[in-house]
Design a protein around this motif. Sequence first.
Motif, PDB file in Angstrom:
ATOM      1  N   ALA A  72       0.813  -1.225   0.000  1.00 11.36           N
ATOM      2  CA  ALA A  72       0.000   0.000   0.000  1.00 11.36           C
ATOM      3  C   ALA A  72       0.840   1.266   0.000  1.00 11.36           C
ATOM      4  CB  ALA A  72      -0.918  -0.001   1.230  1.00 11.36           C
ATOM      5  N   ALA A  73       2.166   1.138   0.067  1.00  8.54           N
ATOM      6  CA  ALA A  73       3.031   2.314   0.157  1.00  8.54           C
ATOM      7  C   ALA A  73       3.177   3.008  -1.191  1.00  8.54           C
ATOM      8  CB  ALA A  73       4.409   1.901   0.675  1.00  8.54           C
ATOM      9  N   ASP A  74       3.641   4.253  -1.140  1.00 11.46           N
ATOM     10  CA  ASP A  74       3.879   5.032  -2.356  1.00 11.46           C
ATOM     11  C   ASP A  74       5.277   4.815  -2.901  1.00 11.46           C
ATOM     12  OD1 ASP A  74       1.306   6.507  -2.311  1.00 11.46           O
ATOM     13  OD2 ASP A  74       2.112   7.284  -0.443  1.00 11.46           O
ATOM     14  N   THR A  75       6.223   4.543  -2.016  1.00  9.25           N
ATOM     15  CA  THR A  75       7.586   4.184  -2.404  1.00  9.25           C
ATOM     16  C   THR A  75       7.976   2.943  -1.617  1.00  9.25           C
ATOM     17  OG1 THR A  75       8.289   6.455  -2.924  1.00  9.25           O
ATOM     18  CG2 THR A  75      10.012   4.881  -2.367  1.00  9.25           C
ATOM     19  N   VAL A  76       8.466   1.922  -2.323  1.00  7.62           N
ATOM     20  CA  VAL A  76       8.872   0.667  -1.687  1.00  7.62           C
ATOM     21  C   VAL A  76      10.357   0.469  -1.950  1.00  7.62           C
ATOM     22  CG1 VAL A  76       8.556  -1.818  -1.578  1.00  7.62           C
ATOM     23  CG2 VAL A  76       6.587  -0.331  -2.008  1.00  7.62           C
ATOM     24  N   ILE A  77      11.123   0.253  -0.881  1.00  7.60           N
ATOM     25  CA  ILE A  77      12.576   0.105  -0.995  1.00  7.60           C
ATOM     26  C   ILE A  77      12.982  -1.292  -0.551  1.00  7.60           C
ATOM     27  CG2 ILE A  77      14.810   1.006  -0.271  1.00  7.60           C
ATOM     28  CD1 ILE A  77      13.457   3.696   0.220  1.00  7.60           C
ATOM     29  N   VAL A  78      13.750  -1.975  -1.411  1.00  5.11           N
ATOM     30  CA  VAL A  78      14.234  -3.318  -1.111  1.00  5.11           C
ATOM     31  C   VAL A  78      15.750  -3.259  -0.955  1.00  5.11           C
ATOM     32  CG1 VAL A  78      14.338  -5.714  -1.853  1.00  5.11           C
ATOM     33  CG2 VAL A  78      12.365  -4.308  -2.481  1.00  5.11           C
ATOM     34  N   PRO A  79      16.290  -3.492   0.244  1.00  2.24           N
ATOM     35  CA  PRO A  79      17.748  -3.500   0.431  1.00  2.24           C
ATOM     36  C   PRO A  79      18.346  -4.790  -0.102  1.00  2.24           C
ATOM     37  CG  PRO A  79      16.650  -4.027   2.478  1.00  2.24           C
ATOM     38  CD  PRO A  79      15.555  -3.715   1.485  1.00  2.24           C
ATOM     39  N   GLY A  80      19.659  -4.980   0.083  1.00  2.00           N
ATOM     40  CA  GLY A  80      20.336  -6.165  -0.426  1.00  2.00           C
ATOM     41  C   GLY A  80      19.690  -7.453   0.037  1.00  2.00           C
ATOM     42  N   VAL A  81      19.475  -8.378  -0.901  1.00  2.00           N
ATOM     43  CA  VAL A  81      18.853  -9.655  -0.568  1.00  2.00           C
ATOM     44  C   VAL A  81      19.860 -10.542   0.158  1.00  2.00           C
ATOM     45  CG1 VAL A  81      17.251  -9.522  -2.503  1.00  2.00           C
ATOM     46  CG2 VAL A  81      19.466 -10.635  -2.820  1.00  2.00           C
ATOM     47  N   ALA A  99       2.060  -3.281  -5.322  1.00  2.00           N
ATOM     48  CA  ALA A  99       2.417  -1.885  -5.106  1.00  2.00           C
ATOM     49  C   ALA A  99       2.594  -1.163  -6.439  1.00  2.00           C
ATOM     50  CB  ALA A  99       3.704  -1.800  -4.281  1.00  2.00           C
ATOM     51  N   HIS A 100       3.294  -1.798  -7.371  1.00  2.00           N
ATOM     52  CA  HIS A 100       3.530  -1.181  -8.678  1.00  2.00           C
ATOM     53  C   HIS A 100       2.230  -0.958  -9.422  1.00  2.00           C
ATOM     54  CE1 HIS A 100       4.748  -1.080 -12.981  1.00  2.00           C
ATOM     55  NE2 HIS A 100       5.715  -0.333 -12.496  1.00  2.00           N
ATOM     56  N   ALA A 101       1.324  -1.910  -9.336  1.00  2.00           N
ATOM     57  CA  ALA A 101       0.032  -1.771 -10.020  1.00  2.00           C
ATOM     58  C   ALA A 101      -0.757  -0.582  -9.489  1.00  2.00           C
ATOM     59  CB  ALA A 101      -0.783  -3.059  -9.869  1.00  2.00           C
ATOM     60  N   ARG A 102      -0.525  -0.236  -8.233  1.00  2.26           N
ATOM     61  CA  ARG A 102      -1.185   0.929  -7.643  1.00  2.26           C
ATOM     62  C   ARG A 102      -0.508   2.234  -8.038  1.00  2.26           C
ATOM     63  NH1 ARG A 102       0.337   1.394  -3.216  1.00  2.26           N
ATOM     64  NH2 ARG A 102      -1.008   3.161  -2.686  1.00  2.26           N
ATOM     65  N   GLY A 103       0.668   2.146  -8.671  1.00  6.09           N
ATOM     66  CA  GLY A 103       1.398   3.344  -9.044  1.00  6.09           C
ATOM     67  C   GLY A 103       2.544   3.668  -8.130  1.00  6.09           C
ATOM     68  N   ALA A 104       2.961   2.710  -7.284  1.00  2.00           N
ATOM     69  CA  ALA A 104       4.067   2.953  -6.354  1.00  2.00           C
ATOM     70  C   ALA A 104       5.396   3.016  -7.096  1.00  2.00           C
ATOM     71  CB  ALA A 104       4.116   1.862  -5.288  1.00  2.00           C
TER      72      ALA A 104
END
Length: 365
Positions: A72-81, A99-104
Motif C-alpha cells: 500500500a506504500a507510495d515508495t517501496v525500498i528493497v535492500p540487499g537480498v 504496489a507497482h500496479a497501484r502506481g508505487a
Amino acid sequence: MAETHAVAVWAFDGMAPFELGVVVEVFGLARPELGDLPWYELKVCAEEPGRDLRAVGGFSIRAGHGLDDLAAADTVIVPGVADAGGDVPAALVEALLRAHARGARLVSICSGAFALAATGLLDGRRATTHWRYARALAERHPQIDVDPDVLYVDNGDVLTSAGSAAGIDLCLYLVRTDHGAAVANTVARRFVVSPHREGGQAQFIEAAVRPAGEDDDGVARSMQWALERLHTPLSVPLLAGAACMSERSYLRHFARRNGVSPMRWVIAQRIAASLPLLESGEGSIDEVAAAVGFDSTGTYRHHFTRQMRTTPTAYRKAFTRPPLVREPGTAGGPDAAGGRRELAGAGGILMNTGVHATRPAGPAR
C-alpha cells in the motif's frame, strides 16, 4: 486530510543493518531543520510482522508492519537480498507487483535489484546493482540492460542503485526529486555526505581504499578551490596550479581519486550548483548558465540534458510543483515483553540487543 507519502522498506531474517539504517535515516528521522515541511511516513515491513529477524552483528529487528502495508506504500525500498543466487520470496514479489500496479515507486539498494528483477518489471530496461553482482544479474536476467558503472538508474517507476553506500545517493536523489535540491542538500549536510556524487562505480572496482598522501591532499585542495570559483573560467592548468602539481601528474591523480577527468567533475559541480537556482524560479536560463560558469547557454543545456536526462526548462517546471505533504506519523512498535532489552525505532521497528547463539549470514553485497 493532507495527502501522505508512505515509504516502506523490506526487512528480512539475516539482513545487514546498514541499508535499512540508510532508509530510516533519510525517510524516518524527524527533520526539525526543515521547519514546517511535512516529511515522509516510514514503515519497516516484513513477511511476518512482530517476529524477531536476526541481523548481522548479534541483534534482532522486529518489524511492526507486514506485506499489506508494503503493497500500500507510495515508495517501496528493497535492500540487499540475503542470497543473490537464491530465490526471491514469492510473497515479496507479489507485494511488489501489487504496489507497482497501484502506481508505487519501487527502489532497490545493492543486490535488492534481484528482487525487482524477479517481478519482471526491469525487463527491457536499464538497471544496476553492486559491481560484484552485475554479471550474475545479467546472466540470470538477460532481458535486463545491466549497467555496472553507474551509482543508480532512474526508470521513473522503478529505480536501482549500486552497492550499499550508493543507497545513500539514491535516497537523496528521491528527496531531491520530491522536494528539490535545497531540501536534499540539507538532508545530505546532516548526513555529512555529498548531496551528489560523480564518477560511478568504476573508481571502486580495483582499489576502493588508498592511503591519503601528499598528492591526494593537493587534489583535494584544488577541488575545494574550484568549488569556490565555479562561476569563473576553470581549466586543467589552473586546477593543477591550485594543487601545486604538473598537469600530467594532476590528471593522473585526479582520475585515480575521482574516477573522472577534472573538467568532467567541474561540469558536474556546475550542474549541481545550478539546480537550486532553477528551483528558485529567479533569473532566466541564460542567467543561471552564466552564474555557474558556463560560457554559453547552449553548452549549459547540452551538459545539463546529458547529466540530468531532462532540460533545464523542464527541470524548473517540474520543481515548481508543491512538495509532498503528509500528516505526522507515529513511530514505534509492540511493547517489550519477557524482560528483554528492546529499543523502539523509526518505521515501527523494535531492536533487540541480545546476542544470538548463531550468527546469520549477511545479505549479498
